[in-house]
Design an enzyme around this catalytic site. Structure first.
Site, short mmCIF file in Angstrom:
data_model
loop_
_atom_site.label_atom_id
_atom_site.label_comp_id
_atom_site.label_asym_id
_atom_site.label_seq_id
_atom_site.Cartn_x
_atom_site.Cartn_y
_atom_site.Cartn_z
N LYS A 82 0.96 -1.36 0.00
CA LYS A 82 -0.02 -0.11 -0.10
C LYS A 82 0.76 1.25 0.00
O LYS A 82 0.45 2.49 -0.65
CB LYS A 82 -1.01 0.07 1.25
CG LYS A 82 -1.98 -1.14 1.20
CD LYS A 82 -3.01 -0.72 0.24
CE LYS A 82 -4.37 -1.70 0.49
NZ LYS A 82 -5.33 -1.35 -0.41
N ASP A 127 -8.87 -1.10 6.11
CA ASP A 127 -8.85 -2.25 6.65
C ASP A 127 -7.70 -2.53 7.43
O ASP A 127 -7.56 -3.62 7.77
CB ASP A 127 -9.28 -3.29 5.30
CG ASP A 127 -10.72 -3.47 5.26
OD1 ASP A 127 -11.41 -3.41 6.06
OD2 ASP A 127 -11.11 -3.64 4.08
#
Length: 383
Positions: A82, A127
């Site tokens: 990410k 998340d």
């Protein structure tokens, strides 16, 4: 912002209960990603290409020449891919907030520029790993971060975000509703900027920056394969942003590269949308694949998924956990999200028409994207 024109809906073929294929994806193409992300990433302290490892046992099982795993478990000091999207998106956002002023591609220049933006606060919903990456970048740049997290995320993942110094808001809602709350919160705060890795109508520029940032991974894979070339690339899917980056890279080339998406059977928003012929939302619950626990495809990703995915497969928590153990035994510290690629391939190949749908031969090279670190390894985090 680049857009893809959608000419028509490809004919989708359901093959069994667990996967779909799109024969027209083999001939579909799109413009390539921009080249600036890799230049920026190479300027970051600690940047290096993440490993690409062969797994001979899977190559033998699937009857192909090579199966390689791109291991994103140590990307830029964090346990997932990410950071590629977050770093590049923040770099582009800061330039936008300064009226398009050029910022040198290095952290010191970015830190100086970020602190020139009045009251800048970076906000997102997560998340786990996306929020941790944004909190990490915010800490390095010396600006505040406010991270919204659904309460189904593990306490360890939430604590990892807190340890980056962010203001963490835990919400008793699903992922989609948490995104909506983060968006509303950022809109109500002067200086706040939502840096979200999913898109919807009216919010697409920053998610596109994030997708562009992911492209560095695939340039690394090309370099690491050398004279070889990928035949099939398998990617985990939540809202579909990573899959959009995969499709953009490989479908902007002349040679055929098939793309297979993997998603939990408890949060199969992409397969459900493909079945409906339009983006739809699905109800979600808890899953070990927390980073894929998303109920609505990104509006930016949808045209790429609809046109460019050769196949989509769903899998169970038990299959993901078993595959994670297999990859860990092979020396690759995969978590359940990254390991989802393995049962996705197995699901397709279990069908008599699956091999042909993926274009696999005995000479094929299959690339699996391990997007997260195993829970058994330090620094664990979800997607």
């Amino acid at each position: 912002m680049r857009r893809v024109s959608v000419q028509c809906m490809p004919s989708l073929t359901v093959s069994g209960r667990s996967w779909w294929s799109s024969p027209s994806a083999a001939s579909w193409s799109c413009p390539p990603p921009p080249s600036g992300a890799a230049v920026f990433h190479r300027s970051l302290p600690g940047y290096r290409a993440t490993p690409l490892s062969d797994v001979a046992s899977l190559a033998a099982e699937w009857g192909v020449r090579r199966v390689v795993v791109k291991d994103e478990s140590t990307r830029l000091g964090l346990p997932a891919f990410k950071a590629l999207g977050v770093y590049y998106a923040v770099y582009r956002v800061v330039q936008d907030l300064l009226g398009g002023a050029a910022v040198q591609p290095d952290v010191a220049a970015l830190r100086t520029a970020a602190q020139r933006v009045p009251g800048l606060v970076l906000v997102t919903a997560t998340d786990g790993n996306h929020g941790r990456a944004l909190a990490h970048v915010a800490r390095i740049l010396g600006v505040p971060a406010r991270i919204f997290v659904p309460d189904v995320v593990s306490s360890a993942a939430i604590e990892a975000v807190r340890q980056e110094g962010a203001d963490v808001v835990v919400i008793s809602e699903n992922y989609d509703d948490t995104v909506a709350l983060a968006a509303a919160d950022s809109a109500s705060r002067p200086g706040a900027v939502l840096v979200q890795d999913t898109a919807w109508e009216g919010y697409e520029t920053i998610p596109q920056y994030i997708v562009d940032g992911y492209s560095t991974m695939f340039g690394e894979i090309d370099d690491q394969l050398g004279a070889d070339a990928a035949s099939l690339v398998v990617t985990p899917m939540g809202v579909g942003s990573l899959a959009q980056a995969v499709v953009t890279h490989y479908k902007s080339r002349r040679q055929r590269v098939a793309v297979l998406g993997a998603e939990p059977d408890s949060a199969a928003c992409v397969l459900t949308s493909l079945r409906a012929g339009r983006p739809v939302s699905v109800s979600t619950g808890a899953t070990v694949m927390a980073g894929l626990n998303c109920g609505t495809p990104s509006s930016l990703a949808w045209p790429y998924l609809r046109e460019g995915l050769d196949a989509t497969a769903v899998l169970s928590d038990a299959e993901a956990l078993a595959a994670a153990r297999q990859l860990v035994d092979a020396g690759i510290p995969a978590g359940p999200c990254g390991a989802a690629c393995v049962p996705a391939v197995r699901s397709v190949l279990a069908d008599p028409g699956g091999r042909a749908a993926l274009g696999l031969t005995s000479e094929s090279v299959v690339v699996l994207l391990n997007t997260e670190r195993s829970r058994e390894h330090p620094g664990e985090g979800e997607g």
